[in-house]
Design a protein around this motif. Structure first.
Motif, PDB file in Angstrom:
ATOM      1  N   VAL A  28       0.833  -1.202   0.000  1.00 17.81           N
ATOM      2  CA  VAL A  28       0.000   0.000   0.000  1.00 17.81           C
ATOM      3  C   VAL A  28       0.869   1.255   0.000  1.00 17.81           C
ATOM      4  O   VAL A  28       0.537   2.251  -0.660  1.00 17.81           O
ATOM      5  CB  VAL A  28      -0.961  -0.019   1.215  1.00 17.81           C
ATOM      6  CG1 VAL A  28      -1.722   1.300   1.309  1.00 17.81           C
ATOM      7  CG2 VAL A  28      -1.943  -1.175   1.090  1.00 17.81           C
ATOM      8  N   VAL A  32       0.101   4.763  -2.118  1.00 15.80           N
ATOM      9  CA  VAL A  32      -0.566   5.858  -1.399  1.00 15.80           C
ATOM     10  C   VAL A  32       0.298   6.289  -0.216  1.00 15.80           C
ATOM     11  O   VAL A  32       1.134   5.533   0.280  1.00 15.80           O
ATOM     12  CB  VAL A  32      -1.964   5.436  -0.895  1.00 15.80           C
ATOM     13  CG1 VAL A  32      -2.878   5.125  -2.061  1.00 15.80           C
ATOM     14  CG2 VAL A  32      -1.864   4.247   0.038  1.00 15.80           C
ATOM     15  N   ASP A  34      -1.383   8.004   2.408  1.00 19.64           N
ATOM     16  CA  ASP A  34      -2.329   8.184   3.507  1.00 19.64           C
ATOM     17  C   ASP A  34      -2.094   7.106   4.566  1.00 19.64           C
ATOM     18  O   ASP A  34      -2.136   5.910   4.268  1.00 19.64           O
ATOM     19  CB  ASP A  34      -3.759   8.111   2.973  1.00 19.64           C
ATOM     20  CG  ASP A  34      -4.781   8.393   4.065  1.00 19.64           C
ATOM     21  OD1 ASP A  34      -4.375   8.835   5.156  1.00 19.64           O
ATOM     22  OD2 ASP A  34      -5.978   8.154   3.826  1.00 19.64           O
ATOM     23  N   SER A  37      -4.944   4.520   4.988  1.00 25.10           N
ATOM     24  CA  SER A  37      -4.975   3.458   3.990  1.00 25.10           C
ATOM     25  C   SER A  37      -4.052   2.321   4.401  1.00 25.10           C
ATOM     26  O   SER A  37      -4.397   1.140   4.298  1.00 25.10           O
ATOM     27  CB  SER A  37      -4.561   4.009   2.621  1.00 25.10           C
ATOM     28  OG  SER A  37      -5.519   4.921   2.134  1.00 25.10           O
ATOM     29  N   TYR A  40      -5.691   0.375   7.378  1.00 28.41           N
ATOM     30  CA  TYR A  40      -6.781  -0.539   7.033  1.00 28.41           C
ATOM     31  C   TYR A  40      -6.275  -1.752   6.261  1.00 28.41           C
ATOM     32  O   TYR A  40      -6.827  -2.857   6.388  1.00 28.41           O
ATOM     33  CB  TYR A  40      -7.861   0.191   6.237  1.00 28.41           C
ATOM     34  CG  TYR A  40      -8.780   0.994   7.119  1.00 28.41           C
ATOM     35  CD1 TYR A  40      -9.670   0.363   7.965  1.00 28.41           C
ATOM     36  CD2 TYR A  40      -8.745   2.391   7.123  1.00 28.41           C
ATOM     37  CE1 TYR A  40     -10.507   1.087   8.793  1.00 28.41           C
ATOM     38  CE2 TYR A  40      -9.578   3.124   7.951  1.00 28.41           C
ATOM     39  CZ  TYR A  40     -10.463   2.462   8.784  1.00 28.41           C
ATOM     40  OH  TYR A  40     -11.287   3.189   9.611  1.00 28.41           O
ATOM     41  N   ALA A  41      -5.235  -1.589   5.470  1.00 27.96           N
ATOM     42  CA  ALA A  41      -4.644  -2.738   4.767  1.00 27.96           C
ATOM     43  C   ALA A  41      -4.023  -3.706   5.770  1.00 27.96           C
ATOM     44  O   ALA A  41      -4.220  -4.928   5.693  1.00 27.96           O
ATOM     45  CB  ALA A  41      -3.605  -2.261   3.761  1.00 27.96           C
ATOM     46  N   ASP A 131     -13.709   8.447   0.341  1.00 26.26           N
ATOM     47  CA  ASP A 131     -12.901   7.887   1.422  1.00 26.26           C
ATOM     48  C   ASP A 131     -13.418   6.515   1.852  1.00 26.26           C
ATOM     49  O   ASP A 131     -12.627   5.638   2.224  1.00 26.26           O
ATOM     50  CB  ASP A 131     -12.895   8.834   2.613  1.00 26.26           C
ATOM     51  CG  ASP A 131     -12.163  10.140   2.295  1.00 26.26           C
ATOM     52  OD1 ASP A 131     -11.355  10.149   1.342  1.00 26.26           O
ATOM     53  OD2 ASP A 131     -12.416  11.135   2.995  1.00 26.26           O
ATOM     54  N   PHE A 134     -12.195   4.030  -0.648  1.00 22.89           N
ATOM     55  CA  PHE A 134     -10.774   3.783  -0.422  1.00 22.89           C
ATOM     56  C   PHE A 134     -10.579   2.846   0.775  1.00 22.89           C
ATOM     57  O   PHE A 134      -9.701   1.983   0.760  1.00 22.89           O
ATOM     58  CB  PHE A 134     -10.045   5.101  -0.174  1.00 22.89           C
ATOM     59  CG  PHE A 134      -9.804   5.900  -1.429  1.00 22.89           C
ATOM     60  CD1 PHE A 134     -10.042   5.357  -2.685  1.00 22.89           C
ATOM     61  CD2 PHE A 134      -9.347   7.211  -1.350  1.00 22.89           C
ATOM     62  CE1 PHE A 134      -9.817   6.091  -3.841  1.00 22.89           C
ATOM     63  CE2 PHE A 134      -9.113   7.945  -2.507  1.00 22.89           C
ATOM     64  CZ  PHE A 134      -9.359   7.385  -3.759  1.00 22.89           C
ATOM     65  N   ARG A 135     -11.383   3.048   1.796  1.00 23.54           N
ATOM     66  CA  ARG A 135     -11.285   2.208   2.993  1.00 23.54           C
ATOM     67  C   ARG A 135     -11.602   0.751   2.636  1.00 23.54           C
ATOM     68  O   ARG A 135     -10.920  -0.188   3.075  1.00 23.54           O
ATOM     69  CB  ARG A 135     -12.246   2.714   4.060  1.00 23.54           C
ATOM     70  CG  ARG A 135     -12.092   2.022   5.411  1.00 23.54           C
ATOM     71  CD  ARG A 135     -13.051   2.602   6.417  1.00 23.54           C
ATOM     72  NE  ARG A 135     -12.735   3.997   6.708  1.00 23.54           N
ATOM     73  CZ  ARG A 135     -13.564   5.011   6.508  1.00 23.54           C
ATOM     74  NH1 ARG A 135     -14.766   4.791   5.998  1.00 23.54           N
ATOM     75  NH2 ARG A 135     -13.218   6.238   6.819  1.00 23.54           N
ATOM     76  N   ARG A 137     -11.307  -0.552  -0.337  1.00 19.74           N
ATOM     77  CA  ARG A 137     -10.218  -1.014  -1.201  1.00 19.74           C
ATOM     78  C   ARG A 137      -9.011  -1.456  -0.382  1.00 19.74           C
ATOM     79  O   ARG A 137      -8.436  -2.539  -0.614  1.00 19.74           O
ATOM     80  CB  ARG A 137      -9.812   0.121  -2.140  1.00 19.74           C
ATOM     81  CG  ARG A 137      -8.615  -0.184  -3.038  1.00 19.74           C
ATOM     82  CD  ARG A 137      -7.935   1.099  -3.493  1.00 19.74           C
ATOM     83  NE  ARG A 137      -7.388   1.858  -2.353  1.00 19.74           N
ATOM     84  CZ  ARG A 137      -6.882   3.084  -2.458  1.00 19.74           C
ATOM     85  NH1 ARG A 137      -6.885   3.704  -3.616  1.00 19.74           N
ATOM     86  NH2 ARG A 137      -6.387   3.695  -1.398  1.00 19.74           N
ATOM     87  N   ASP A 138      -8.625  -0.617   0.580  1.00 17.96           N
ATOM     88  CA  ASP A 138      -7.436  -0.915   1.377  1.00 17.96           C
ATOM     89  C   ASP A 138      -7.636  -2.180   2.212  1.00 17.96           C
ATOM     90  O   ASP A 138      -6.730  -3.014   2.333  1.00 17.96           O
ATOM     91  CB  ASP A 138      -7.110   0.262   2.292  1.00 17.96           C
ATOM     92  CG  ASP A 138      -6.841   1.534   1.492  1.00 17.96           C
ATOM     93  OD1 ASP A 138      -6.355   1.425   0.353  1.00 17.96           O
ATOM     94  OD2 ASP A 138      -7.135   2.627   2.010  1.00 17.96           O
ATOM     95  N   THR A 139      -8.834  -2.328   2.774  1.00 18.43           N
ATOM     96  CA  THR A 139      -9.121  -3.533   3.550  1.00 18.43           C
ATOM     97  C   THR A 139      -9.083  -4.773   2.660  1.00 18.43           C
ATOM     98  O   THR A 139      -8.576  -5.826   3.063  1.00 18.43           O
ATOM     99  CB  THR A 139     -10.501  -3.420   4.224  1.00 18.43           C
ATOM    100  OG1 THR A 139     -10.563  -2.215   4.993  1.00 18.43           O
ATOM    101  CG2 THR A 139     -10.755  -4.602   5.144  1.00 18.43           C
TER     102      THR A 139
END
Length: 302
Positions: A28, A32, A34, A37, A40-41, A131, A134-135, A137-139
């Protein structure tokens, strides 16, 4: 005499979890900057890692459902109240999410979905929809990496554990049989019952990993061993359930001695029983001893 104690600090699952989190953070961060991000990944990888691939998959899907539900509720609350979210709405949203997760039979999702909901409605951003996506996606990235690590690094194979539990049960049953048939003492069969339940649970796990076993490592023989162990316990329970025990047949006595059971040298004294009691007891005893023998032969082939 001192004995050495072995300390197992961590197992393969712990190593897999640490590796999945590390890879998620590294991946990640390549795309990115952030910090949320990345969090959450890593969180997705941490929660999704489980003993077996099927469990990891269920954990990952459950987690994504929780993120999605919390995101939707949070987005709706911000649309209804663009400014500060009322306290009663935050409480109502948590209540509805918990009820929803329980009704969907996903109680472990409730905490995560509530966290996502409260994060969205109490600390809103300029573009909550973006957002939220994105959350999700990251998870998903973290979940995907956890699944990949779990399936590529020594997939869970509990065959040895199943055989070990079967061996424990096979060693325990003759002792309990000796108590009831020879000593006329009713044994506590709960340890045997619990062992059989553990074997059944392990077989369920083994079945869930069937795609990762060797081609010649079939499940059917292990199921056959379980059925024989189950039959042994059933026959022993039948003997324990008799109102009065019968006399021990010579063939069964010889078979019991071959298994290492101690019988009186002069034989078991004649009991005050009917011919029917003798026939019934020896019938169940013969079935038990036969299943015991077949179980040993089948286990040697594994």
């Amino acid at each position: 005499m001192k004995t050495k104690t072995k300390f197992h600090l961590f197992g393969l699952r712990v190593i897999k979890t640490a590796l999945a989190v590390t890879l998620s953070v590294m991946l990640v961060r390549q795309f990115v900057t952030d910090s949320l991000s990345v969090f959450y990944a890593a969180f997705g990888a941490l929660i999704a890692m489980d003993t077996t691939f099927s469990k990891s998959l269920m954990q990952g899907l459950t987690q994504l459902v929780g993120v999605l539900a919390g995101t939707v509720f949070g987005y709706v609350s911000v649309l209804l109240f663009p400014g500060a979210t009322p306290a009663w709405l935050a409480g109502l949203g948590v209540l509805l999410l918990i009820v929803l997760c329980i009704s969907m039979k996903l109680p472990f999702t409730a905490s995560l979905s509530c966290i996502i909901f409260l994060s969205a409605c109490l600390t809103p951003t300029d573009d909550i929809l973006r957002d939220s996506l994105f959350r999700l996606r990251d998870t998903s990235v973290g979940v995907g990496i956890a699944l990949l690590v779990n399936v590529t690094i020594r997939p869970y194979n509990n065959k040895k554990r199943i055989l070990s539990l079967l061996t424990q049960l096979r060693e325990l049953l003759p002792k309990e049989l000796e108590k009831i048939v020879v000593q006329e003492q009713f044994p506590d069969l709960q340890p045997c019952v619990e062992l059989l339940r553990r074997i059944d649970r392990e077989l369920t796990l083994y079945h869930s990993q069937r795609f990762f076993h060797r081609k010649n490592d079939e499940e059917a023989p292990l199921r056959g061993c379980y059925r024989l162990a189950e039959r042994m316990l059933q026959e022993l329970e039948a003997i324990c359930g008799m109102d009065s025990l019968g006399d021990l047949a010579m063939e069964n006595a010889a078979a019991m001695q071959e298994l290492g059971m101690e019988l009186p040298e002069a034989g078991i004294p004649a009991r005050k029983c009917t011919r029917h009691d003798t026939i019934v007891m020896n019938y169940h005893l013969e079935k038990l001893l036969t299943a015991y023998q077949y179980l040993g032969e089948l286990m040697q082939m594994q």
